[in-house]
Design a protein around this motif. Structure first.
Motif, PDB file in Angstrom:
ATOM      1  N   LEU A 197      43.777 -28.423  11.045  1.00 22.98           N
ATOM      2  CA  LEU A 197      44.567 -27.212  10.837  1.00 22.98           C
ATOM      3  C   LEU A 197      45.121 -26.694  12.156  1.00 22.98           C
ATOM      4  N   ASP A 198      46.291 -26.080  12.078  1.00 21.24           N
ATOM      5  CA  ASP A 198      46.889 -25.459  13.258  1.00 21.24           C
ATOM      6  C   ASP A 198      46.558 -23.975  13.350  1.00 21.24           C
ATOM      7  N   GLY A 199      46.028 -23.419  12.274  1.00 21.06           N
ATOM      8  CA  GLY A 199      45.669 -22.008  12.316  1.00 21.06           C
ATOM      9  C   GLY A 199      45.083 -21.545  11.000  1.00 21.06           C
ATOM     10  N   CYS A 200      44.234 -20.521  11.078  1.00 20.49           N
ATOM     11  CA  CYS A 200      43.636 -19.897   9.898  1.00 20.49           C
ATOM     12  C   CYS A 200      43.846 -18.396   9.996  1.00 20.49           C
ATOM     13  N   PHE A 201      44.359 -17.812   8.937  1.00 20.99           N
ATOM     14  CA  PHE A 201      44.605 -16.380   8.928  1.00 20.99           C
ATOM     15  C   PHE A 201      43.998 -15.774   7.671  1.00 20.99           C
ATOM     16  N   GLY A 202      43.269 -14.698   7.858  1.00 22.02           N
ATOM     17  CA  GLY A 202      42.664 -14.000   6.737  1.00 22.02           C
ATOM     18  C   GLY A 202      42.713 -12.506   6.974  1.00 22.02           C
ATOM     19  N   TYR A 203      42.094 -11.779   6.063  1.00 22.12           N
ATOM     20  CA  TYR A 203      42.123 -10.328   6.181  1.00 22.12           C
ATOM     21  C   TYR A 203      41.278  -9.860   7.359  1.00 22.12           C
ATOM     22  N   ARG A 204      41.823  -8.919   8.096  1.00 22.76           N
ATOM     23  CA  ARG A 204      41.078  -8.169   9.104  1.00 22.76           C
ATOM     24  C   ARG A 204      41.741  -6.804   9.197  1.00 22.76           C
ATOM     25  N   PRO A 205      41.050  -5.806   9.692  1.00 21.01           N
ATOM     26  CA  PRO A 205      41.633  -4.459   9.751  1.00 21.01           C
ATOM     27  C   PRO A 205      43.000  -4.453  10.433  1.00 21.01           C
ATOM     28  N   GLY A 206      43.983  -3.918   9.741  1.00 20.13           N
ATOM     29  CA  GLY A 206      45.330  -3.850  10.288  1.00 20.13           C
ATOM     30  C   GLY A 206      46.140  -5.115  10.121  1.00 20.13           C
ATOM     31  N   PHE A 207      45.555  -6.122   9.471  1.00 23.28           N
ATOM     32  CA  PHE A 207      46.265  -7.398   9.296  1.00 23.28           C
ATOM     33  C   PHE A 207      45.978  -7.909   7.896  1.00 23.28           C
TER      34      PHE A 207
END
Length: 211
Positions: A197-207
């Motif tokens: 994978l080139d990146g992982c994005f999930g929920y975090r405060p403000g995002f």
């Protein structure tokens, strides 16, 4: 890919078919069979478009590289239900928490949860039970239980071959989820796919997921 062309592209021909039906309706003043002729014409046009699209898809799928000729640069995968089969676990957990803490039936809780799936659980609960005093505690319990439960779910069998397919073609690969980013990163590391994978994005405060 997208269907193109005057007759095959999505949304094309709809106005023509509606016009034919309208003409058929007006023509009943002359002869009732006009409605049958109009419906038959629309059916033939619709069937022809469907057959044309099936032929295009079949012909396209037979190519050595179905992505050839496209400008695909990256693929973004959802996590829950795409990388691993966590949706039954999450749905069951959410329904139990809702029925234990709010005046709602199992059926209604399941329906409302699925209707709001895609947002983080805190946003889901706030939408279903606006400003309820128990919301914060329910969300905290859900997130703690998710961390323990998600990490125990295996990858779908197709995940590694799919990621390898895109990696071999220099197409970037990302995961984007409404599940907490820390959980996603723990999971991909534990599953051994972080190097695919080139990146992982999930929920975090403000995002949130939409960002």
């Amino acid at each position: 890919y997208r269907y193109s062309g005057r007759w095959s592209a999505a949304g094309r021909g709809r106005d023509l078919r509606l016009f034919i039906l309208a003409i058929g309706g007006v023509a009943t003043l002359v002869h009732p069979v006009s409605v049958f002729v109009a419906i038959l014409t629309v059916a033939l046009l619709t069937s022809a478009i469907v057959l044309r699209r099936i032929w295009i898809s079949w012909n396209y799928s037979r190519r050595p590289n179905p992505l050839m000729g496209t400008t695909l640069k990256a693929v973004i995968f959802d996590f829950d239900g795409t990388i691993t089969d966590t949706m039954p676990f999450l749905s069951g957990l959410a329904v139990n928490l809702m029925t234990e803490n709010y005046a709602i039936s199992n059926e209604e809780a399941g329906r409302r949860y699925l209707e709001t799936t895609g947002a983080d659980f805190g946003s889901q609960i706030e939408e279903i039970f606006p400003q309820h005093p128990r919301n914060r505690g329910v969300v905290a319990t859900m997130e703690a239980s998710k961390t323990r439960g998600i990490l125990g779910h295996p990858l779908f069998d197709e995940v590694v071959p799919t990621l390898m397919f895109f990696k071999d073609r220099n197409i970037k690969r990302f995961i984007c989820s409404s599940t907490q980013e820390a959980i996603i990163r723990q999971y991909v590391s534990k599953a051994g796919i972080d190097d695919l994978l080139d990146g992982c994005f999930g929920y975090r405060p403000g995002f949130t997921k939409g960002q």
